[in-house]
Design a protein around this motif. Sequence first.
Motif, mmCIF file in Angstrom:
data_model
loop_
_atom_site.group_PDB
_atom_site.id
_atom_site.type_symbol
_atom_site.label_atom_id
_atom_site.label_comp_id
_atom_site.label_asym_id
_atom_site.label_seq_id
_atom_site.Cartn_x
_atom_site.Cartn_y
_atom_site.Cartn_z
ATOM 1 N N ALA A 180 73.033 -48.122 6.925
ATOM 2 C CA ALA A 180 72.971 -48.767 5.557
ATOM 3 C C ALA A 180 71.152 -47.174 5.432
ATOM 4 C CB ALA A 180 72.347 -49.296 6.138
ATOM 5 N N HIS A 181 70.972 -46.968 6.044
ATOM 6 C CA HIS A 181 69.341 -46.061 6.282
ATOM 7 C C HIS A 181 69.983 -44.573 5.809
ATOM 8 C CE1 HIS A 181 65.464 -43.866 7.764
ATOM 9 N NE2 HIS A 181 66.128 -43.319 6.718
ATOM 10 N N LEU A 182 70.689 -44.381 6.797
ATOM 11 C CA LEU A 182 71.907 -43.060 7.238
ATOM 12 C C LEU A 182 72.064 -42.742 5.802
ATOM 13 C CD1 LEU A 182 72.380 -42.536 10.724
ATOM 14 C CD2 LEU A 182 70.808 -41.458 9.530
ATOM 15 N N GLY A 183 72.673 -44.207 4.834
ATOM 16 C CA GLY A 183 74.165 -43.817 3.801
ATOM 17 C C GLY A 183 73.225 -43.531 2.660
ATOM 18 N N ILE A 184 71.781 -44.085 2.588
ATOM 19 C CA ILE A 184 71.252 -43.840 1.816
ATOM 20 C C ILE A 184 70.736 -42.137 1.554
ATOM 21 C CG2 ILE A 184 68.452 -44.369 0.792
ATOM 22 C CD1 ILE A 184 68.768 -47.244 1.687
ATOM 23 N N GLU A 185 70.430 -41.549 2.633
ATOM 24 C CA GLU A 185 69.964 -40.473 3.332
ATOM 25 C C GLU A 185 70.799 -39.575 2.873
ATOM 26 O OE1 GLU A 185 67.170 -39.746 3.496
ATOM 27 O OE2 GLU A 185 65.727 -40.810 4.151
ATOM 28 N N LEU A 186 72.305 -40.011 2.585
ATOM 29 C CA LEU A 186 73.660 -39.186 2.758
ATOM 30 C C LEU A 186 73.632 -39.568 0.883
ATOM 31 C CD1 LEU A 186 75.693 -39.708 4.765
ATOM 32 C CD2 LEU A 186 74.732 -37.409 4.621
ATOM 33 N N PHE A 187 73.572 -40.219 0.540
ATOM 34 C CA PHE A 187 73.382 -40.651 -1.197
ATOM 35 C C PHE A 187 72.744 -40.013 -1.852
ATOM 36 C CE2 PHE A 187 72.512 -42.815 -5.611
ATOM 37 C CZ PHE A 187 73.812 -43.091 -5.839
ATOM 38 N N ASN A 188 71.204 -39.526 -1.743
ATOM 39 C CA ASN A 188 69.841 -39.267 -2.069
ATOM 40 C C ASN A 188 70.523 -37.485 -1.908
ATOM 41 O OD1 ASN A 188 68.650 -40.874 -3.068
ATOM 42 N ND2 ASN A 188 66.746 -40.913 -0.678
ATOM 43 N N HIS A 189 70.899 -37.011 -0.536
ATOM 44 C CA HIS A 189 71.085 -35.782 -0.781
ATOM 45 C C HIS A 189 72.635 -35.452 -1.427
ATOM 46 C CE1 HIS A 189 71.004 -32.043 1.559
ATOM 47 N NE2 HIS A 189 72.534 -32.324 1.296
ATOM 48 N N GLY A 190 73.549 -36.332 -1.277
ATOM 49 C CA GLY A 190 74.614 -35.541 -2.280
ATOM 50 C C GLY A 190 74.409 -35.698 -4.295
ATOM 51 N N SER A 191 73.512 -36.740 -4.622
ATOM 52 C CA SER A 191 73.507 -37.199 -5.448
ATOM 53 C C SER A 191 71.835 -36.817 -6.884
ATOM 54 C CB SER A 191 73.744 -38.880 -5.729
ATOM 55 O OG SER A 191 72.710 -39.269 -5.472
ATOM 56 N N ILE A 246 78.217 -54.747 -7.082
ATOM 57 C CA ILE A 246 78.966 -53.321 -5.873
ATOM 58 C C ILE A 246 79.420 -52.102 -6.688
ATOM 59 C CG2 ILE A 246 80.292 -52.744 -4.549
ATOM 60 C CD1 ILE A 246 80.531 -55.724 -3.218
ATOM 61 N N LEU A 247 77.877 -51.055 -6.682
ATOM 62 C CA LEU A 247 78.340 -49.936 -7.548
ATOM 63 C C LEU A 247 79.867 -48.966 -6.595
ATOM 64 C CD1 LEU A 247 75.214 -49.683 -9.333
ATOM 65 C CD2 LEU A 247 77.218 -50.565 -9.981
ATOM 66 N N ALA A 248 79.655 -48.657 -5.292
ATOM 67 C CA ALA A 248 80.132 -47.882 -5.283
ATOM 68 C C ALA A 248 80.756 -48.233 -3.429
ATOM 69 C CB ALA A 248 80.187 -46.698 -5.597
ATOM 70 N N THR A 249 81.879 -47.699 -3.097
ATOM 71 C CA THR A 249 82.001 -47.901 -1.385
ATOM 72 C C THR A 249 81.921 -46.484 -0.880
ATOM 73 O OG1 THR A 249 84.705 -47.936 -2.024
ATOM 74 C CG2 THR A 249 83.261 -50.137 -2.129
ATOM 75 N N GLY A 250 81.352 -46.107 0.273
ATOM 76 C CA GLY A 250 82.265 -45.644 1.436
ATOM 77 C C GLY A 250 83.425 -45.302 2.439
ATOM 78 N N SER A 251 84.547 -46.011 1.281
ATOM 79 C CA SER A 251 85.776 -45.951 1.771
ATOM 80 C C SER A 251 86.452 -45.041 1.432
ATOM 81 C CB SER A 251 86.339 -47.266 1.844
ATOM 82 O OG SER A 251 86.356 -47.522 0.056
ATOM 83 N N ALA A 252 87.573 -44.805 2.113
ATOM 84 C CA ALA A 252 88.582 -43.396 1.794
ATOM 85 C C ALA A 252 89.156 -43.981 0.755
ATOM 86 C CB ALA A 252 89.987 -43.231 3.159
ATOM 87 N N PRO A 282 83.976 -47.138 -7.721
ATOM 88 C CA PRO A 282 84.272 -45.900 -6.945
ATOM 89 C C PRO A 282 84.215 -45.885 -6.001
ATOM 90 C CG PRO A 282 83.359 -45.750 -8.510
ATOM 91 C CD PRO A 282 83.381 -47.448 -8.297
ATOM 92 N N THR A 283 84.582 -44.852 -4.878
ATOM 93 C CA THR A 283 84.327 -44.248 -3.603
ATOM 94 C C THR A 283 83.206 -43.353 -3.602
ATOM 95 O OG1 THR A 283 86.162 -42.893 -3.606
ATOM 96 C CG2 THR A 283 86.206 -44.786 -2.459
ATOM 97 N N LEU A 284 82.325 -42.942 -2.979
ATOM 98 C CA LEU A 284 81.716 -42.335 -2.493
ATOM 99 C C LEU A 284 82.520 -41.360 -2.898
ATOM 100 C CD1 LEU A 284 79.049 -43.746 -0.723
ATOM 101 C CD2 LEU A 284 78.498 -43.558 -3.196
ATOM 102 N N ARG A 285 83.069 -40.734 -2.653
ATOM 103 C CA ARG A 285 83.897 -39.722 -1.770
ATOM 104 C C ARG A 285 84.843 -38.952 -3.667
ATOM 105 N NH1 ARG A 285 88.583 -38.944 2.376
ATOM 106 N NH2 ARG A 285 87.144 -38.685 3.401
ATOM 107 N N GLY A 297 82.140 -37.421 -6.172
ATOM 108 C CA GLY A 297 81.868 -36.013 -5.404
ATOM 109 C C GLY A 297 80.188 -36.776 -5.030
ATOM 110 N N ILE A 298 79.733 -37.551 -4.463
ATOM 111 C CA ILE A 298 78.125 -37.653 -3.577
ATOM 112 C C ILE A 298 78.598 -38.084 -1.574
ATOM 113 C CG2 ILE A 298 76.655 -39.239 -3.236
ATOM 114 C CD1 ILE A 298 77.453 -40.292 -5.921
ATOM 115 N N ILE A 299 78.956 -38.623 -1.814
ATOM 116 C CA ILE A 299 79.395 -37.814 -0.316
ATOM 117 C C ILE A 299 81.361 -38.090 0.909
ATOM 118 C CG2 ILE A 299 79.224 -39.443 2.256
ATOM 119 C CD1 ILE A 299 76.232 -40.701 0.964
ATOM 120 N N ASP A 300 80.986 -36.880 1.301
ATOM 121 C CA ASP A 300 82.644 -36.532 1.101
ATOM 122 C C ASP A 300 83.182 -37.257 2.317
ATOM 123 O OD1 ASP A 300 84.862 -34.612 0.177
ATOM 124 O OD2 ASP A 300 84.363 -33.462 2.046
ATOM 125 N N ALA A 301 82.404 -37.319 3.305
ATOM 126 C CA ALA A 301 83.135 -37.930 3.780
ATOM 127 C C ALA A 301 83.219 -39.375 4.198
ATOM 128 C CB ALA A 301 82.697 -37.621 5.549
#
Length: 329
Positions: free
Chosen positions: A167-178, A223-229, A239-242, A245-249
């Motif tokens: 979850a912490h790493l998700g926050i870092e990736l979210f900040n980086h992408g958004s 729940i505003l967004a999911t990390g699923s494919a 919506p998914t984070l992919r 356009g925030i986290i591609d993976a």
Amino acid sequence: MRTTRRTLLLGALPALSLPALALAQPGWRPDRPVRLVVAFAPGGNVDFTARLLAPIMAERLGQPVVIENRGGAGGVIGLDLVAKARPDGLTFGIGSSGTLTISPLTTARMPWDTWTDFTFIALAYRVPIVLANSATLPARTLQEFLAYAKANQGKVSAGSSGIGTGAHLGIELFNHGSGAGLTHVPYRSSGAAYPDLVAGHLHCMFDQLSAALPLHRDGKSRILATGSAVRSPQVPEAPTLREAGIIDAELSTSIGLLGPARLPPEILEALRSAMAAAVGDATVQARLLDLGAEVATPAQMNGRHYLAVTQEELALSRQAVEIAGLKPE
């Protein structure tokens, strides 16, 4: 009536001892009870999965499956038992993403190596990590939340279950992408953070969909967004984070079956087949889906796919660890 997490856990606790010859399949079979190691304390997702799968696996193997909880060090201690076990099929364990892909990046002295000390038996399911905000916030969609966060740079708090967790790493990736500029607030567990989220003391949370669903359904968080494919059927409006356009993976946690290295092919196949039978059971699938799990398809339920998923998760974890500036301790 909606099934609660407590009901699911209680429903998964019947005795695991079954008749020795019940539904045993051709091929390798153990000649004594087998040990299924859970590298966490009772009550969490990994433990729940083990107790859900073990009865059917026992039927297929023709021997009781005895669950052994060995928590500590984020799962590292428990999986060490699996890594050091004899490759005789009598000891195997439940693998989880954080232990296999994050711990090696944040722990200075690992007692085992993810790639050389285990046999990847099969992937069971994946659970997306989601962004959930407090219902006290005015933002009701991901777009509104991003606008709110950017207008309040550094003032929007984001909770996680601890430093170095998925979850912490998700926050870092979210900040980086958004560019949202969320401020990470680590808790000792996600359960400890939810009261603050409901009260509005914490603006948002990153956590597994299974944990976030109850409050979302009760209207106490969104729940505003999911990390699923693809969009989750549990929250199709998110919506998914992919997609955003925030986290591609894919941002999720995976659960699968591991054995010690050099597990003979006939034992590997017997354990894989037993797990596949358990995951394929209609009742088991219904319980997993109600928790927001994305159950592996029959074609994905093998060691090659599980290994590939873990390698993808390691690459994403490495990127997040670098962004966060975490060092092995």
